[in-house]
Design an enzyme around this catalytic site. Structure first.
Site, PDB file in Angstrom:
ATOM      1  N   CYS A 195       0.653 -45.488  34.498  1.00  0.00           N
ATOM      2  CA  CYS A 195       1.276 -44.841  33.343  1.00  0.00           C
ATOM      3  C   CYS A 195       0.208 -44.294  32.398  1.00  0.00           C
ATOM      4  O   CYS A 195       0.344 -43.185  31.856  1.00  0.00           O
ATOM      5  CB  CYS A 195       2.186 -45.828  32.621  1.00  0.00           C
ATOM      6  SG  CYS A 195       1.397 -47.397  32.203  1.00  0.00           S
ATOM      7  N   HIS A 225      -0.426 -50.647  25.047  1.00  0.00           N
ATOM      8  CA  HIS A 225       0.429 -50.937  26.187  1.00  0.00           C
ATOM      9  C   HIS A 225       1.578 -51.875  25.835  1.00  0.00           C
ATOM     10  O   HIS A 225       1.460 -52.723  24.956  1.00  0.00           O
ATOM     11  CB  HIS A 225      -0.409 -51.563  27.310  1.00  0.00           C
ATOM     12  CG  HIS A 225       0.100 -51.263  28.680  1.00  0.00           C
ATOM     13  ND1 HIS A 225       1.218 -51.855  29.198  1.00  0.00           N
ATOM     14  CD2 HIS A 225      -0.348 -50.414  29.631  1.00  0.00           C
ATOM     15  CE1 HIS A 225       1.434 -51.396  30.415  1.00  0.00           C
ATOM     16  NE2 HIS A 225       0.496 -50.517  30.703  1.00  0.00           N
TER      17      HIS A 225
END
Length: 283
Positions: A195, A225
């Protein structure tokens, strides 16, 4: 045969290995898109009280809510129907889904038997494309041995033996960045990167493609994150030899700085990045 039936018969079958968070949302996506006439999900073990538990786990997500509302809005009705408990079969919004609960080693998963053309491995367990098919702990190449024509890995590849290079049949692709480099005759193992790498690539490539901003000497990035299952919910004692004790602190109550390989992985999809002094960290 009607045109719709003929079209449906030509659609491929999708395999998904592991019904964790990424696997579940991959299933949601393809139930919605209906690119595949059937979906085979391999979990490799029994879950809870059987298919009823599996159906409930598929139906609800802590972030996205309920599947039927995700598909059709707040007034929608549940769309999962268990059709065969013993053989793990259900219908999800009309798409036949089979859940396999016997084999965990990729080479033993019977993708060929179920006609799965493409397998998405979401287990996070088989990151090294150089590991041989018959490795006792399993290899991502095992999916090919089991009948898959191509395998998409939901995480970056990581080669443990630094003396080995990336195999020729292996590639990392990010849609909108280097996806046109895909060669279906050559590339059998495809990583969708991470990602962080995906987000970073879509910021860096426009800069490099623009003449006024194409000369980048150094760069740094920080990824903030979300919580993951590998992190500690509560503080815990570190294992013997643990060097970074920050990772043993509660992720819900601390800002924990750690490293990320996103900058290095970025060079796999944008080769020009190799010439940039790129620093990256993760929180």
């Amino acid at each position: 045969m009607s045109n719709s039936s003929a079209k449906e018969s030509r659609l491929p079958v999708l395999g998904i290995n592991s019904l964790g968070r990424i696997g579940k949302l991959t299933l949601w996506h393809h139930v919605n898109r209906k690119y595949f006439k059937e979906i085979i999900v391999n979990q490799g073990r029994d879950i809870g009280m059987g298919m009823e538990t599996i159906a409930r786990l598929i139906e609800a997500d802590a972030t996205y809510g309920l599947l039927h509302r995700f598909l059709y809005g707040i007034k929608a009705q549940p769309c999962i129907q268990i059709t065969d408990e013993k053989n793990g079969k259900m219908l999800i919004d009309g798409i036949p889904v089979t859940v396999l609960r016997e084999q965990r080693n990729p080479m033993n998963i019977p993708w060929r038997q179920y006609g799965a053309d493409i397998v998405v491995d979401c287990s996070g367990s088989f990151k090294d494309p150089t590991v041989p098919v018959d490795d006792k702990k399993g290899s991502i190449r095992g999916h090919l041995n089991g009948g898959a024509k191509a395998v998409i890995h939901s995480a970056p590849f990581k080669i443990k033996n630094k003396a080995l290079s990336t195999p020729e049949d292996t590639t990392t692709l990010i849609y909108g960045i280097n996806h046109t480099a895909f060669n279906p005759k050559k590339h059998l193992l495809i990583s969708a990167a991470s990602c962080t790498t995906t987000g970073l690539a879509h910021m860096v490539k426009p800069l490099l493609d623009n003449k006024e901003t194409s000369t980048i000497l150094t760069a740094s990035m920080s990824t903030i994150h979300a919580v993951t299952n590998t992190q500690s919910v509560l503080d815990k004692l570190p294992k013997a030899g643990e060097k970074d004790i920050r990772k043993t602190r509660s992720i819900l109550n601390n800002i924990i700085l750690t490293s990320t390989g996103a900058a290095k992985a970025l060079a796999e999809v944008i080769p020009e990045v190799k010439n940039i002094g790129f620093m990256g960290d993760s929180i």
